[in-house]
Design a protein around this motif. Structure first.
Motif, short mmCIF file in Angstrom:
data_model
loop_
_atom_site.label_atom_id
_atom_site.label_comp_id
_atom_site.label_asym_id
_atom_site.label_seq_id
_atom_site.Cartn_x
_atom_site.Cartn_y
_atom_site.Cartn_z
N ARG A 1 0.85 -1.20 0.00
CA ARG A 1 0.00 0.00 0.00
C ARG A 1 0.89 1.25 0.00
O ARG A 1 0.56 2.23 -0.67
CB ARG A 1 -0.93 0.02 1.20
N THR A 2 1.98 1.22 0.76
CA THR A 2 2.87 2.38 0.78
C THR A 2 3.42 2.66 -0.61
O THR A 2 3.52 3.81 -1.04
CB THR A 2 4.02 2.15 1.78
N ALA A 3 3.77 1.62 -1.34
CA ALA A 3 4.25 1.80 -2.71
C ALA A 3 3.16 2.40 -3.59
O ALA A 3 3.42 3.29 -4.42
CB ALA A 3 4.72 0.47 -3.28
N LEU A 4 1.92 1.94 -3.43
CA LEU A 4 0.81 2.53 -4.17
C LEU A 4 0.61 3.99 -3.80
O LEU A 4 0.34 4.84 -4.66
CB LEU A 4 -0.48 1.74 -3.91
N GLU A 5 0.75 4.29 -2.51
CA GLU A 5 0.58 5.67 -2.06
C GLU A 5 1.67 6.58 -2.64
O GLU A 5 1.43 7.76 -2.91
CB GLU A 5 0.58 5.75 -0.53
N LEU A 6 2.86 6.05 -2.85
CA LEU A 6 3.91 6.84 -3.49
C LEU A 6 3.50 7.24 -4.90
O LEU A 6 3.74 8.38 -5.33
CB LEU A 6 5.22 6.05 -3.51
N ASP A 7 2.88 6.32 -5.63
CA ASP A 7 2.41 6.67 -6.97
C ASP A 7 1.24 7.64 -6.91
O ASP A 7 1.13 8.54 -7.75
CB ASP A 7 2.01 5.40 -7.72
N ILE A 8 0.38 7.46 -5.93
CA ILE A 8 -0.75 8.40 -5.77
C ILE A 8 -0.22 9.79 -5.45
O ILE A 8 -0.69 10.80 -6.01
CB ILE A 8 -1.70 7.90 -4.66
N GLN A 9 0.76 9.86 -4.57
CA GLN A 9 1.35 11.14 -4.20
C GLN A 9 1.94 11.85 -5.42
O GLN A 9 1.89 13.08 -5.53
CB GLN A 9 2.44 10.91 -3.15
N LYS A 10 2.47 11.09 -6.33
CA LYS A 10 3.11 11.66 -7.50
C LYS A 10 2.14 11.97 -8.63
O LYS A 10 2.30 12.96 -9.35
CB LYS A 10 4.19 10.70 -8.00
N HIS A 11 1.09 11.16 -8.79
CA HIS A 11 0.30 11.23 -10.03
C HIS A 11 -1.18 11.53 -9.86
O HIS A 11 -1.86 11.78 -10.87
CB HIS A 11 0.43 9.90 -10.78
N ALA B 1 -1.84 10.76 0.64
CA ALA B 1 -0.81 9.78 0.31
C ALA B 1 0.52 10.16 0.96
O ALA B 1 1.23 9.30 1.50
CB ALA B 1 -0.66 9.68 -1.20
N ALA B 2 0.86 11.45 0.90
CA ALA B 2 2.10 11.90 1.52
C ALA B 2 2.07 11.65 3.02
O ALA B 2 3.09 11.28 3.62
CB ALA B 2 2.31 13.38 1.22
N ALA C 1 -2.00 15.69 14.86
CA ALA C 1 -3.09 15.90 13.90
C ALA C 1 -2.97 14.97 12.70
O ALA C 1 -3.97 14.37 12.26
CB ALA C 1 -3.10 17.35 13.45
N ALA C 2 -1.77 14.87 12.13
CA ALA C 2 -1.59 14.00 10.96
C ALA C 2 -1.85 12.54 11.32
O ALA C 2 -2.52 11.80 10.58
CB ALA C 2 -0.19 14.16 10.39
N LEU C 3 -1.35 12.13 12.49
CA LEU C 3 -1.56 10.75 12.92
C LEU C 3 -3.04 10.48 13.14
O LEU C 3 -3.56 9.44 12.70
CB LEU C 3 -0.77 10.49 14.20
#
Length: 566
Positions: free
Chosen positions: A361-371, A381-382, A457-459
């Motif tokens: 999921r973290t790898a997917l979130e990296l792509d979401i963060q970018k695209h 995602a970030a 807050a982020a957590l």
């Protein structure tokens, strides 16, 4: 039994069934064309084939022969160079790199699956390409066009390998103590002088060139980490001459014998500045953050390799009658039927499967963060990547060592003997708790740098997102309560007692390790619920709640004690 064998169907199941990657990727314009399940499955299967046929058979010799140093040069174990040449020529390093740089533009999640398999099969060999994507991203975001033109495609394709040169004999995790000096030259370049230690792959014969990324200090730089700049130094310059970078020795280590851990001396080596002066750590953190996710995947892969060996052995080894056995008197059962062995194996399986859910999921979130086209979704995602990456790096590398040792126990005395191969996993896994930021530093990063400054807050937002996901799964009440319980504990105990005016300045530091481990268990609770909601997930969800989750209460008690709470 000694050679790890990838099981592509297990990786594909979590990526596509549990996490529904095709649906996620279809929302990203840059990756939508790669969202077809057939394509994702094919890449995973081909990765498994390469790893199983080419890399796994080299692991034993790599450990026994090791990397060999002589007169400043390093020769890798038999078969290693051929395997690496086949690896990069087949396009594996370039999976997630941009097409304009010679990459394939595929999802980062496929790279995550690949690296888990690579590390499980041959940790020592995989240390060499392990830093490639981080080096590529670092130069892509911070280097000049001239540097990009020279190095980016070579790193994207993996034709050249890279290093990350941070540590010095007197400066481990405290990079502010770095002394390596960069002296300006008339042509705009710099002469680097200093010694770096613990440089993975600092010298070898796998690739035709090695690109060193080096932290150093300019003459007028202020003391401390803000005075550091980043430089690139190739093993061979553009004219083919060898740079003044000398491998003085390689370390004699507890494990990963096939990976040359080098002492490098830079003797006025000609270097080019990457990014702005004094901004070296900003550039280097791009590389370090990428490396930390891959180290978390190392932990998952090494634990899976140890589990494979222990599970196979437990099916074959017969000892005594298991409790409740239907065997006749005098007959012995496979030890896989004995509850003590089942507990060991099921516990590690729970860590492996939930770790995969979180890492992929973290790898997917990296792509979401970018695209992703939606800014709010990119921000979410970030947030996930920022909070979950240190947990993956710390908790799963710790469990790789603990779990590999537990898997060795399944073998009894045979596990302590080298011929069975399980003891290598224990030795190899230990280093992952140290490099790329020790596990203690990951815990400090999570609590003190990422949780306390914004009042959690982020957590709390991330925990609320997990709860919302769990609400859609009526059978996930236990996981929902787990997430809510941790959220309440942070709000009612951690924040008021750490931020109180009279709180000891070091209280949060004492709390950090238990805080990270507790958060890891909460994330596992969510991952277990996702697994349980997906038909075909096996025993891991039930094993998590039975054998792993009870640790959560222990971590809360330890934190209450540290906080001075009743």
């Amino acid at each position: 039994m000694n050679a790890y064998q990838p099981r592509p169907e297990s990786h594909a199941f979590i990526l596509m069934e549990v996490l529904r990657a095709p649906e996620v990727l279809a929302e990203l314009p840059a990756l939508a064309e790669h969202a077809e399940p057939a394509l994702l499955t094919q890449v995973i299967e081909e990765a498994g084939r390469f790893v199983g046929e080419v890399l796994s058979p080299l692991n034993r010799a790599g450990d026994e022969v090791g990397a060999q140093w002589k007169a400043g040069s390093v020769t890798m174990p038999p078969g290693f160079r051929d395997a690496y040449q086949a690896f990069w020529r087949a396009g594996w390093p370039s999976l997630a790199c941009a097409t304009e740089d010679g990459g394939q533009g595929l999802p980062t999640a496929l790279e995550a699956v690949l690296h888990e398999m690579l590390n499980a099969a041959n940790h020592g060999w995989t240390m060499a390409p392990g830093l490639l994507h981080g080096a590529y991203e670092c130069l892509k975001h911070h280097a000049s066009d001239e540097i990009k033109a020279r190095y980016l495609e070579k790193l994207a394709t993996g034709e050249w390998l890279a290093t990350m040169c941070l540590t010095e004999p007197h400066a481990g995790s405290d990079l502010g103590l770095v002394r390596t000096r960069a002296t300006p030259l008339p042509d705009g370049r710099f002469a680097l002088s200093g010694t770096k230690i613990f440089i993975s792959g600092g010298e070898h014969d796998l690739s035709d060139n090695i690109v060193h990324l080096v932290l150093a200090r300019l003459p007028d730089a202020p003391p401390g980490p803000r005075g550091l700049s980043l430089f690139v130094v190739p093993k061979f310059d553009e004219s083919g001459h060898r740079s003044a970078v000398h491998c003085e020795r390689i370390e004699d280590k507890m494990g990963i014998h096939a990976s040359p851990t080098c002492v490098l001396r830079f003797d006025e080596a000609t270097a080019s500045l990457v990014g702005e002066p004094g901004k070296g750590l900003n550039a280097m953190f791009v590389m370090m953050n990428a490396a930390r996710l891959l180290v978390g995947l190392q932990g998952i892969g090494l634990l899976d390799a140890a589990w494979q060996k222990a599970s196979a052995y437990a099916q074959e080894r017969r000892q005594m009658r298991a409790p409740g056995s239907a065997s006749r008197a005098g007959e012995a059962d496979a030890i896989a039927l004995h509850p003590a062995m089942q507990r060991i194996l099921l516990t590690q399986r729970a860590w492996i499967d939930t770790g995969r859910v979180l890492a992929y999921r973290t790898a997917l979130e990296l792509d979401i963060q970018k695209h992703h086209p939606d800014a709010a979704r990119r921000e979410a995602a970030a947030r996930w990547c920022s909070l979950v990456t240190p947990v993956l790096k710390s908790a799963w590398t710790e469990q790789a060592f603990i779990g590999a040792s537990a898997c060795l126990q399944v073998f009894g005395g045979h596990g302590y003997v080298r011929e069975w191969g399980i003891e290598q996993h224990v030795r190899d896994a230990r280093v992952a708790m140290i490099y790329e930021g020790t596990n203690e530093i990951q815990a400090i990063d999570l609590l003190i740098r990422k949780t306390l400054p914004d009042g959690a807050a982020a957590l709390q937002t991330l925990l609320a997102e997990l709860q919302a996901d769990l609400t859609a799964m009526p059978e996930a009440l236990a996981a929902h309560d787990a997430v809510q319980g941790f959220s309440d504990f942070v709000r009612s105990q951690v924040l008021p007692m750490v931020t109180a005016a009279d709180a000891p300045a070091d209280r949060a530091h004492w709390l950090a390790d238990d805080f990270l481990r507790a958060f890891a268990l909460v994330l596992m609770a969510w991952a277990s619920a996702r697994l349980a909601a997906t038909p075909g997930a096996g025993d891991a969800p039930a094993a998590f709640w039975r054998f792993v989750w009870p640790e959560f209460d222990l971590r809360l008690r330890l934190m209450r004690s540290t906080l001075g709470a009743p």
